[in-house]
Every structure is written in C-alpha cells, then in structure tokens.
Write a protein that holds these residues in place. Structure first.
Motif, PDB file in Angstrom:
ATOM      1  N   MET A  98       0.842  -1.191   0.000  1.00  0.00           N
ATOM      2  CA  MET A  98       0.000   0.000   0.000  1.00  0.00           C
ATOM      3  C   MET A  98       0.881   1.247   0.000  1.00  0.00           C
ATOM      4  O   MET A  98       1.816   1.358   0.797  1.00  0.00           O
ATOM      5  CB  MET A  98      -0.921   0.016   1.224  1.00  0.00           C
ATOM      6  N   PHE A  99       0.595   2.187  -0.893  1.00  0.00           N
ATOM      7  CA  PHE A  99       1.379   3.403  -1.010  1.00  0.00           C
ATOM      8  C   PHE A  99       0.698   4.561  -0.284  1.00  0.00           C
ATOM      9  O   PHE A  99      -0.529   4.649  -0.234  1.00  0.00           O
ATOM     10  CB  PHE A  99       1.567   3.784  -2.483  1.00  0.00           C
ATOM     11  N   THR A 100       1.523   5.457   0.237  1.00  0.00           N
ATOM     12  CA  THR A 100       1.033   6.644   0.922  1.00  0.00           C
ATOM     13  C   THR A 100       1.249   7.867   0.032  1.00  0.00           C
ATOM     14  O   THR A 100       2.350   8.078  -0.480  1.00  0.00           O
ATOM     15  CB  THR A 100       1.758   6.849   2.262  1.00  0.00           C
ATOM     16  N   ILE A 101       0.195   8.651  -0.149  1.00  0.00           N
ATOM     17  CA  ILE A 101       0.253   9.834  -0.999  1.00  0.00           C
ATOM     18  C   ILE A 101      -0.045  11.076  -0.165  1.00  0.00           C
ATOM     19  O   ILE A 101      -1.028  11.103   0.584  1.00  0.00           O
ATOM     20  CB  ILE A 101      -0.756   9.735  -2.160  1.00  0.00           C
ATOM     21  N   LEU A 102       0.798  12.079  -0.290  1.00  0.00           N
ATOM     22  CA  LEU A 102       0.554  13.368   0.356  1.00  0.00           C
ATOM     23  C   LEU A 102      -0.015  14.320  -0.697  1.00  0.00           C
ATOM     24  O   LEU A 102       0.629  14.582  -1.719  1.00  0.00           O
ATOM     25  CB  LEU A 102       1.843  13.944   0.931  1.00  0.00           C
ATOM     26  N   VAL A 103      -1.211  14.837  -0.460  1.00  0.00           N
ATOM     27  CA  VAL A 103      -1.851  15.780  -1.372  1.00  0.00           C
ATOM     28  C   VAL A 103      -1.745  17.179  -0.765  1.00  0.00           C
ATOM     29  O   VAL A 103      -2.329  17.444   0.294  1.00  0.00           O
ATOM     30  CB  VAL A 103      -3.326  15.419  -1.628  1.00  0.00           C
ATOM     31  N   VAL A 104      -1.010  18.048  -1.421  1.00  0.00           N
ATOM     32  CA  VAL A 104      -0.840  19.425  -0.948  1.00  0.00           C
ATOM     33  C   VAL A 104      -1.770  20.299  -1.782  1.00  0.00           C
ATOM     34  O   VAL A 104      -1.396  20.822  -2.832  1.00  0.00           O
ATOM     35  CB  VAL A 104       0.626  19.886  -1.075  1.00  0.00           C
ATOM     36  N   GLU A 105      -2.995  20.434  -1.311  1.00  0.00           N
ATOM     37  CA  GLU A 105      -4.055  21.136  -2.039  1.00  0.00           C
ATOM     38  C   GLU A 105      -4.910  21.889  -1.025  1.00  0.00           C
ATOM     39  O   GLU A 105      -5.461  21.282  -0.098  1.00  0.00           O
ATOM     40  CB  GLU A 105      -4.902  20.122  -2.823  1.00  0.00           C
ATOM     41  N   ASP A 106      -5.017  23.226  -1.195  1.00  0.00           N
ATOM     42  CA  ASP A 106      -5.752  24.029  -0.217  1.00  0.00           C
ATOM     43  C   ASP A 106      -7.246  24.131  -0.521  1.00  0.00           C
ATOM     44  O   ASP A 106      -8.004  24.634   0.307  1.00  0.00           O
ATOM     45  CB  ASP A 106      -5.142  25.428  -0.111  1.00  0.00           C
ATOM     46  N   ASP A 107      -7.679  23.649  -1.678  1.00  0.00           N
ATOM     47  CA  ASP A 107      -9.101  23.608  -2.002  1.00  0.00           C
ATOM     48  C   ASP A 107      -9.688  22.374  -1.300  1.00  0.00           C
ATOM     49  O   ASP A 107      -9.485  21.242  -1.745  1.00  0.00           O
ATOM     50  CB  ASP A 107      -9.291  23.511  -3.518  1.00  0.00           C
ATOM     51  N   ALA A 108     -10.411  22.614  -0.206  1.00  0.00           N
ATOM     52  CA  ALA A 108     -10.899  21.506   0.622  1.00  0.00           C
ATOM     53  C   ALA A 108     -11.811  20.563  -0.159  1.00  0.00           C
ATOM     54  O   ALA A 108     -11.753  19.334   0.015  1.00  0.00           O
ATOM     55  CB  ALA A 108     -11.628  22.050   1.841  1.00  0.00           C
TER      56      ALA A 108
ATOM     57  N   HIS B 293      -3.093  11.530   2.603  1.00  0.00           N
ATOM     58  CA  HIS B 293      -3.002  12.517   3.672  1.00  0.00           C
ATOM     59  C   HIS B 293      -3.020  13.918   3.079  1.00  0.00           C
ATOM     60  O   HIS B 293      -2.499  14.145   1.982  1.00  0.00           O
ATOM     61  CB  HIS B 293      -1.706  12.328   4.475  1.00  0.00           C
ATOM     62  N   GLY B 294      -3.597  14.850   3.814  1.00  0.00           N
ATOM     63  CA  GLY B 294      -3.589  16.251   3.423  1.00  0.00           C
ATOM     64  C   GLY B 294      -2.684  17.058   4.326  1.00  0.00           C
ATOM     65  O   GLY B 294      -2.003  16.517   5.205  1.00  0.00           O
ATOM     66  N   ILE B 295      -2.669  18.359   4.106  1.00  0.00           N
ATOM     67  CA  ILE B 295      -1.841  19.268   4.889  1.00  0.00           C
ATOM     68  C   ILE B 295      -2.710  19.992   5.911  1.00  0.00           C
ATOM     69  O   ILE B 295      -3.790  20.488   5.582  1.00  0.00           O
ATOM     70  CB  ILE B 295      -1.153  20.299   3.964  1.00  0.00           C
ATOM     71  N   THR B 296      -2.239  20.066   7.143  1.00  0.00           N
ATOM     72  CA  THR B 296      -2.980  20.764   8.191  1.00  0.00           C
ATOM     73  C   THR B 296      -2.505  22.197   8.368  1.00  0.00           C
ATOM     74  O   THR B 296      -3.258  23.057   8.819  1.00  0.00           O
ATOM     75  CB  THR B 296      -2.850  20.015   9.535  1.00  0.00           C
TER      76      THR B 296
END
Length: 228
Positions: free
Chosen positions: A1-11, A29-32
């Motif tokens: 299973m791969f982990t992807i970080l999505v850096v996107e400010d449009d919720a 995962h998103g950015i907090t």
C-alpha cells in the motif's frame, strides 16, 4: 500500500482526490498547516506527492525546492493556470509530471499508478553500479559520481539516464523514452521530456559529463561512452 501526500488548499478538491485515490487502496493525507508543508512531508515520508502550485503563504515551487533538497520522492504538480511556463518550471524545479486543472480524475489516477509502478518495479531491481564515461552510476541510490563528487538525480532523471546508458552510443528515440517513462504519453506534453533531459544535463555538468548526452534532432537522444 502506497502513501500519498496531497498538498491542495481547495478543501472540496482535496476530499474528492482523497475519495478517488482511496478507492485504489492508496493512503491519502492532506496538509494541516500550509506554512509547515515541508515539516509535514518529512514526518509522513510519503511514496508520492501531489502538489498544487497556487497555495497560501508559499507556492508549490517553493515546497518542491525544499523537498528536493533531501528527497527524490515522485512529485506530480497540479495547476489551474493555463500557462506553459508553469509546466516548464515544474519540471525544472524537480517535478516528475504535471496535470492541468480542471482534469479528469481517471487521467490523474493513471499518472499516479504509472509513476508508482515504475518506481516500485525499479526499486525491486538488484543494486548495481555501472561504469559510464569514467563515472559510477549507482541505480538504486540515484547517484552519479566521479572520485569525490556525487550528484543525486530524481527518479525520472535516473530512468532517462539508465535507458540511454543501456543503449550507449545508440539513439534512443523520444517515443521510446516517453513510452518507458509515462507509458501512455497521450497525456504528456512533448516538452516535458525535453525539460527532464535538460535538467539531467544540468546535473551532469557538475561532473563534466553533460556533453555526453547528445540530442539527435528529429530522432531522440544518445549517451556517448566517450567524447566524439
């Protein structure tokens, strides 16, 4: 299973990306805190980053530069701006692919799958060091070195170099390179390959090897074993 970080400010877009990617068993995962993108990236250590260009505080190019100082993780840029310079800058700063908004989710997912499949298959190969033009090319570590000088390449840059060195002194066509890198290159601009090759040459310049990657106009590229 791969982990992807999505850096996107449009919720709303992030939720859609999370939903669609999760359907393919990716952990998303998103950015907090958009002022601490790099810190969150380091803590997560994802297998791939989807990075929007227009972000609060600092843009995606800034965060790409930060990530590239310590990591060769694949980065797919997103942009809502319809300008060719965005794609060119994305590649120059170390991006592996580029998707223009608005996009079809199936296209983005296909790019994610192709990138992760290529990286995963590549990492399963036995560790090897190849001698080329007086340099040690270490495939598994994504490095090229001569004596005490070493340069680190991104996955795309190393993949291009590997294909060229495997066929040294022979032309590898642009179509062959694009098919190997992006599988279905109908969704890839021809300029993307050019930018990646130029970026590879720039790094090899540190070792005095940039002139050994030659462009054959209308054909492709060739890695020379020795200067001609």
């Amino acid at each position: 299973m791969f982990t992807i970080l999505v850096v996107e400010d449009d919720a709303s877009l992030f939720r859609k990306l999370q939903e669609r990617l999760s359907q393919w068993s990716y952990t998303v995962h998103g950015i907090t805190n958009f002022e601490r993108v790099y810190e969150e990236f380091k803590a997560l250590q994802p297998d791939l980053v989807i990075l929007d260009i227009q972000l609060p505080k600092y843009d995606g190019f800034h965060w790409c530069r930060m990530i590239r100082t310590h990591s060769t993780v694949p980065i797919i840029f997103l942009s809502s701006r319809d300008h060719p310079s965005d794609m060119i800058m994305s590649m120059q700063f170390g991006g592996d692919d580029f998707v223009q908004k608005p996009f079809h989710f199936d296209v983005l997912i296909a790019k994610v799958q192709a990138t992760l499949r290529r990286i995963h298959d590549y990492s399963q190969e036995p560790a090897t060091i190849t001698r080329w033009a007086g340099a040690n090319v270490e495939w598994e570590r994504n490095t090229v070195s001569i004596e005490n000088t070493t340069v680190e390449l991104t996955k795309n840059e190393m993949f291009i170099l590997k294909l060229l060195v495997q066929h040294k002194n022979k032309i590898v066509t642009r179509d062959e390179l694009m098919n190997a890198l992006w599988e279905d290159h109908r969704f890839v601009s021809d300029n993307t390959l050019t930018v990646n090759v130029n970026r590879l040459r720039k790094k090899l310049e540190t070792l005095g090897l940039d002139h050994l990657i030659e462009t054959k106009v209308g054909q492709g590229y060739i890695a020379l074993e020795e200067e001609r």
